[in-house]
Design an enzyme around this catalytic site. Sequence first.
Site, PDB file in Angstrom:
ATOM      1  NE  ARG A 176     -19.928  20.581  42.571  1.00 34.83           N
ATOM      2  CZ  ARG A 176     -20.171  21.337  41.466  1.00 34.83           C
ATOM      3  NH1 ARG A 176     -19.105  21.075  40.506  1.00 34.83           N
ATOM      4  NH2 ARG A 176     -21.026  21.761  41.344  1.00 34.83           N
TER       5      ARG A 176
ATOM      6  CE  LYS B   6     -21.098  25.155  45.079  1.00 35.22           C
ATOM      7  NZ  LYS B   6     -22.505  25.161  44.203  1.00 35.22           N
ATOM      8  N   GLY B   7     -16.573  23.579  40.127  1.00 32.98           N
ATOM      9  CA  GLY B   7     -15.806  22.310  39.352  1.00 32.98           C
ATOM     10  C   GLY B   7     -14.468  22.420  39.395  1.00 32.98           C
TER      11      GLY B   7
ATOM     12  CE  LYS C 182     -18.650  17.609  28.044  1.00 32.65           C
ATOM     13  NZ  LYS C 182     -20.307  17.853  28.292  1.00 32.65           N
TER      14      LYS C 182
ATOM     15  CG  PHE D  95     -23.351  15.470  31.370  1.00 30.46           C
ATOM     16  CD1 PHE D  95     -23.680  17.044  31.475  1.00 30.46           C
ATOM     17  CD2 PHE D  95     -23.541  15.151  32.935  1.00 30.46           C
ATOM     18  CE1 PHE D  95     -23.415  17.931  32.482  1.00 30.46           C
ATOM     19  CE2 PHE D  95     -23.584  15.991  34.034  1.00 30.46           C
ATOM     20  CZ  PHE D  95     -23.556  17.471  33.992  1.00 30.46           C
ATOM     21  CB  VAL D  96     -17.849  13.590  32.101  1.00 35.32           C
ATOM     22  CG1 VAL D  96     -17.713  12.344  30.486  1.00 35.32           C
ATOM     23  CG2 VAL D  96     -17.406  14.764  31.639  1.00 35.32           C
TER      24      VAL D  96
ATOM     25  CG  ASP E 102     -19.872  21.521  27.175  1.00 35.91           C
ATOM     26  OD1 ASP E 102     -19.933  21.267  26.041  1.00 35.91           O
ATOM     27  OD2 ASP E 102     -21.042  21.191  27.786  1.00 35.91           O
TER      28      ASP E 102
ATOM     29  CD  GLU F 155     -13.742  26.018  34.005  1.00 39.03           C
ATOM     30  OE1 GLU F 155     -13.752  25.027  34.922  1.00 39.03           O
ATOM     31  OE2 GLU F 155     -14.876  26.587  33.757  1.00 39.03           O
ATOM     32  CG  ASP F 156     -14.678  22.116  35.532  1.00 39.82           C
ATOM     33  OD1 ASP F 156     -14.733  22.588  34.796  1.00 39.82           O
ATOM     34  OD2 ASP F 156     -15.698  21.759  36.424  1.00 39.82           O
TER      35      ASP F 156
END
Length: 174
Positions: free
Chosen positions: A162, A40-41, A128, A149-150, A100, A96-97
């Site tokens: 979100r 969903k990001g 990241k 983690f954000v 990682d 993509e958001d």
Amino acid sequence: MKIGNVIVSAEQIDAKLAEMGARITEDYQGKNLILVGVLKGAFVVMADLARHIDLPVEFDFMAVSSYGSATKSSGVVRILKDLDQEIAGRDVLVVEDIVDTGLTLHYLLKNLEVRKPASLALAALLIKDGIDRPPLDVKYEGFHIPPKFVIGYGLDYEGKYRNLPYVAEVEEVD
Ligand code: IMP
Ligand code: MG
């Protein structure tokens, strides 16, 4: 938890997406561009990035879930929702958001490659730093951030946050 320090502000995000959108507009002149958002990001990034792209683009989405704990990726990816359309011969830009571990995207790109798109590239708002990941060519990248983690701007903590218009750290409280 609490919303911690802001890592990237709404203004910074908008300026960066405008830059990325301008480059994409230039690079995809005369092409048949389809944006593929990873749910969903990515829906927030995709909505705002797309409005900085001055081309008749199409949208499609995939939903994937990686097995593992809430905040750790395992690299085993399950497709929950596939694309609605064929991408053979199309110019595909995956949006993509965040990158990682890169495992989700690594899997996704391999999966899409098999469908023989004319081109396949990747746009991500956040990368990241300091993470050991498989080689991943992010053609359009937004911001490099520390390996924390954000939340916000599409990124969730247990399904929430979100909708924050900025990216912030998570502050753990007892
Ligand atoms: P990967 O580790 O690169 O495979 O990341 C997979 C997914 O985990 C990303 O698309 C995000 O949805 C999520 N994710 C990774 N890092 C964060 C974070 O810091 N906050 C929230 N979600 C994250
Ligand atoms: Mg997620």
